[in-house]
Design a protein around this motif. Structure first.
Motif, mmCIF file in Angstrom:
data_model
loop_
_atom_site.group_PDB
_atom_site.id
_atom_site.type_symbol
_atom_site.label_atom_id
_atom_site.label_comp_id
_atom_site.label_asym_id
_atom_site.label_seq_id
_atom_site.Cartn_x
_atom_site.Cartn_y
_atom_site.Cartn_z
ATOM 1 N N LEU A 25 0.619 -1.287 -0.149
ATOM 2 C CA LEU A 25 0.020 -0.048 -0.074
ATOM 3 C C LEU A 25 0.785 1.232 0.091
ATOM 4 C CD1 LEU A 25 -2.949 -0.832 2.581
ATOM 5 C CD2 LEU A 25 -2.853 -1.197 0.147
ATOM 6 N N LEU A 26 2.026 1.368 0.609
ATOM 7 C CA LEU A 26 2.875 2.278 0.690
ATOM 8 C C LEU A 26 3.445 2.630 -0.349
ATOM 9 C CD1 LEU A 26 4.973 1.943 4.047
ATOM 10 C CD2 LEU A 26 3.041 3.585 3.498
ATOM 11 N N TYR A 27 3.768 1.564 -1.392
ATOM 12 C CA TYR A 27 4.534 1.354 -2.715
ATOM 13 C C TYR A 27 3.487 2.284 -3.574
ATOM 14 C CZ TYR A 27 6.320 0.154 -7.281
ATOM 15 O OH TYR A 27 6.712 0.239 -8.343
ATOM 16 N N THR A 28 2.240 1.617 -3.567
ATOM 17 C CA THR A 28 1.242 2.328 -4.447
ATOM 18 C C THR A 28 0.920 3.888 -4.182
ATOM 19 O OG1 THR A 28 -0.469 1.286 -3.167
ATOM 20 C CG2 THR A 28 0.178 0.444 -5.296
ATOM 21 N N MET A 42 -1.517 2.040 -12.595
ATOM 22 C CA MET A 42 -0.860 1.273 -13.287
ATOM 23 C C MET A 42 0.212 0.521 -12.497
ATOM 24 S SD MET A 42 -1.166 1.299 -16.534
ATOM 25 C CE MET A 42 -2.994 1.276 -15.986
ATOM 26 N N ALA A 43 0.737 1.242 -11.413
ATOM 27 C CA ALA A 43 1.358 0.572 -10.427
ATOM 28 C C ALA A 43 0.744 -0.652 -9.813
ATOM 29 C CB ALA A 43 1.954 1.482 -9.339
ATOM 30 N N ALA A 44 -0.590 -0.288 -9.434
ATOM 31 C CA ALA A 44 -1.397 -1.278 -8.665
ATOM 32 C C ALA A 44 -1.529 -2.593 -9.735
ATOM 33 C CB ALA A 44 -3.031 -0.800 -8.397
ATOM 34 N N ARG A 111 6.054 2.975 -17.706
ATOM 35 C CA ARG A 111 7.301 2.572 -16.805
ATOM 36 C C ARG A 111 6.680 2.095 -15.357
ATOM 37 N NH1 ARG A 111 10.776 7.443 -16.108
ATOM 38 N NH2 ARG A 111 11.286 7.083 -18.267
ATOM 39 N N ALA A 112 5.611 3.059 -14.698
ATOM 40 C CA ALA A 112 4.969 2.214 -13.628
ATOM 41 C C ALA A 112 4.641 0.939 -13.365
ATOM 42 C CB ALA A 112 4.059 3.376 -13.083
ATOM 43 N N LEU A 113 3.962 0.552 -14.739
ATOM 44 C CA LEU A 113 3.567 -0.610 -14.709
ATOM 45 C C LEU A 113 4.616 -1.784 -14.652
ATOM 46 C CD1 LEU A 113 1.160 -2.844 -15.298
ATOM 47 C CD2 LEU A 113 1.464 -2.364 -17.874
ATOM 48 N N VAL A 114 5.564 -1.545 -15.535
ATOM 49 C CA VAL A 114 6.646 -2.494 -15.683
ATOM 50 C C VAL A 114 7.563 -2.491 -14.189
ATOM 51 C CG1 VAL A 114 8.985 -2.957 -17.024
ATOM 52 C CG2 VAL A 114 6.816 -2.264 -18.168
ATOM 53 N N GLU A 115 7.774 -1.373 -13.742
ATOM 54 C CA GLU A 115 8.633 -1.271 -12.607
ATOM 55 C C GLU A 115 7.892 -1.883 -11.672
ATOM 56 O OE1 GLU A 115 10.537 3.193 -13.361
ATOM 57 O OE2 GLU A 115 8.955 2.828 -11.951
ATOM 58 N N SER A 116 6.384 -1.671 -11.452
ATOM 59 C CA SER A 116 5.900 -2.416 -10.315
ATOM 60 C C SER A 116 5.782 -4.085 -10.617
ATOM 61 C CB SER A 116 4.367 -1.916 -10.354
ATOM 62 O OG SER A 116 4.412 -0.449 -10.091
ATOM 63 N N MET A 117 5.569 -4.380 -11.884
ATOM 64 C CA MET A 117 5.621 -5.918 -11.751
ATOM 65 C C MET A 117 7.124 -6.461 -11.407
ATOM 66 S SD MET A 117 3.948 -6.523 -15.827
ATOM 67 C CE MET A 117 4.416 -8.056 -15.562
ATOM 68 N N LEU A 118 8.214 -5.611 -11.667
ATOM 69 C CA LEU A 118 9.439 -6.123 -11.353
ATOM 70 C C LEU A 118 9.483 -6.399 -9.789
ATOM 71 C CD1 LEU A 118 11.716 -4.685 -14.115
ATOM 72 C CD2 LEU A 118 11.267 -7.256 -13.722
ATOM 73 N N GLY A 193 7.470 10.849 -2.364
ATOM 74 C CA GLY A 193 7.280 9.600 -3.104
ATOM 75 C C GLY A 193 8.347 8.955 -3.286
ATOM 76 N N GLY A 194 9.393 9.444 -3.705
ATOM 77 C CA GLY A 194 10.797 9.017 -3.744
ATOM 78 C C GLY A 194 11.378 8.383 -2.533
ATOM 79 N N GLY A 195 11.097 9.166 -1.356
ATOM 80 C CA GLY A 195 11.569 8.799 -0.196
ATOM 81 C C GLY A 195 10.859 7.530 0.560
ATOM 82 N N LEU A 196 9.823 7.353 0.126
ATOM 83 C CA LEU A 196 8.741 6.053 0.532
ATOM 84 C C LEU A 196 9.443 4.943 -0.085
ATOM 85 C CD1 LEU A 196 5.155 7.310 0.556
ATOM 86 C CD2 LEU A 196 6.372 6.336 2.543
ATOM 87 N N LEU A 197 9.831 5.110 -1.538
ATOM 88 C CA LEU A 197 10.341 3.878 -1.880
ATOM 89 C C LEU A 197 11.709 3.532 -1.523
ATOM 90 C CD1 LEU A 197 9.574 4.464 -5.728
ATOM 91 C CD2 LEU A 197 8.352 3.183 -4.021
ATOM 92 N N VAL A 198 12.578 4.373 -1.073
ATOM 93 C CA VAL A 198 13.927 4.635 -0.784
ATOM 94 C C VAL A 198 13.769 3.787 0.705
ATOM 95 C CG1 VAL A 198 16.005 5.313 0.311
ATOM 96 C CG2 VAL A 198 15.084 6.173 -2.072
ATOM 97 N N ALA A 199 12.768 4.034 1.470
ATOM 98 C CA ALA A 199 12.637 3.725 2.824
ATOM 99 C C ALA A 199 12.084 2.035 2.689
ATOM 100 C CB ALA A 199 11.504 4.386 3.567
ATOM 101 N N LEU A 200 11.152 1.776 1.819
ATOM 102 C CA LEU A 200 10.653 0.627 1.589
ATOM 103 C C LEU A 200 11.835 -0.491 1.082
ATOM 104 C CD1 LEU A 200 7.300 0.915 0.007
ATOM 105 C CD2 LEU A 200 7.536 -0.008 1.917
ATOM 106 N N GLY A 201 12.956 -0.008 0.127
ATOM 107 C CA GLY A 201 13.872 -0.780 -0.303
ATOM 108 C C GLY A 201 15.092 -0.910 1.024
ATOM 109 N N ILE A 202 15.270 0.096 1.799
ATOM 110 C CA ILE A 202 16.258 -0.334 2.959
ATOM 111 C C ILE A 202 15.321 -1.197 4.001
ATOM 112 C CG2 ILE A 202 17.163 0.902 4.932
ATOM 113 C CD1 ILE A 202 17.401 3.452 3.424
ATOM 114 N N ARG A 203 14.047 -1.210 4.387
ATOM 115 C CA ARG A 203 13.509 -2.014 5.215
ATOM 116 C C ARG A 203 13.620 -3.519 4.652
ATOM 117 N NH1 ARG A 203 8.310 -4.291 5.373
ATOM 118 N NH2 ARG A 203 7.402 -4.386 7.549
ATOM 119 N N LEU A 204 13.266 -3.581 3.232
ATOM 120 C CA LEU A 204 13.482 -4.942 2.738
ATOM 121 C C LEU A 204 14.847 -5.389 2.867
ATOM 122 C CD1 LEU A 204 12.108 -7.140 1.135
ATOM 123 C CD2 LEU A 204 12.621 -5.972 -0.965
#
Length: 209
Positions: A25-28, A42-44, A111-118, A193-204
């Motif tokens: 949910l944070l990612y979308t 598209m991300a969803a 790009r959002a669609l492809v990135e989200s699938m990956l 938005g970028g900060g949320l993605l970076v935070a999710l990456g660090i968390r993972l």
């Protein structure tokens, strides 16, 4: 199919997992905040499509490989984390448009669609979730083969999660709509938005499991 004694707990547990605030949910929300509602949808969709790979893997028993080969799990986890961080940094570096609110270009939404699938495919936690969650509601004595039960239940879970993602996109779009009238507001949304993605990456990357 399993009886009501399994389907009712399955429905309740699925709803709780789907609508409890988590990384998906944070990612979308991050995609919506940084790129707009269309990119959020598209991300969803990308997450939804990518999730089917994990559903099929669980039905075929392939997800168990991640449990018995920890190195593969770690490699996928770090790859997914690095990709999330890279997406977040890319959002920070992306140029904003003018002060007038405009629809994001088609290239951005694709790009959002492809990135989200990956992102979804590279997240081994999703595979292990299905491996741990679905067997609790599979009935080996039912007329349907176990693999088909896995597929049906996995599809239901995926659709439930996607419904929560769509609601998140709509809510995030409402929250950031006030920022669409100024370049500064859009830049703040982009950095958030970028900060949320970076935070999710660090968390993972730092997660133990």
């Amino acid at each position: 199919m399993p009886g009501l004694d399994l389907l009712i707990p399955f429905a309740v547990a699925t709803a709780l997992f789907a609508y409890f605030p988590g990384p998906a949910l944070l990612y979308t929300a991050a995609q919506t905040i940084a790129r707009g509602r269309r990119a959020g949808f598209m991300a969803a969709l990308g997450i939804h499509l990518g999730c089917y790979l994990h559903v099929i893997a669980a039905a075929l028993g392939l997800s168990a490989v991640l449990h018995y080969v920890p190195t593969l799990y770690v490699v996928l986890k770090l790859a997914g984390a690095a990709y999330l961080i890279w997406l977040g940094v890319s959002m920070w570096r992306q140029e904003t448009g003018g002060s007038q609110a405009t629809a994001p270009p088609a290239k951005t939404t694709r790009r959002a669609l492809v990135e989200s699938m990956l992102v979804e495919i590279l997240n081994p936690k999703v595979a292990l979730f299905f491996l741990a969650f679905l067997p609790q509601f599979v009935d080996p004595s039912a007329s349907l083969p176990v693999a088909i039960q896995f597929l049906i239940l996995g599809i239901i879970v995926n659709l439930s999660f996607s419904s929560a993602d769509v609601i998140t996109v709509l809510l995030a779009d409402k929250v950031v709509s006030v920022a669409k009238g100024s370049r500064t507001g859009m830049r703040i949304a982009q950095w958030l938005g970028g900060g949320l993605l970076v935070a999710l990456g660090i968390r993972l990357a730092l997660s133990r499991q």
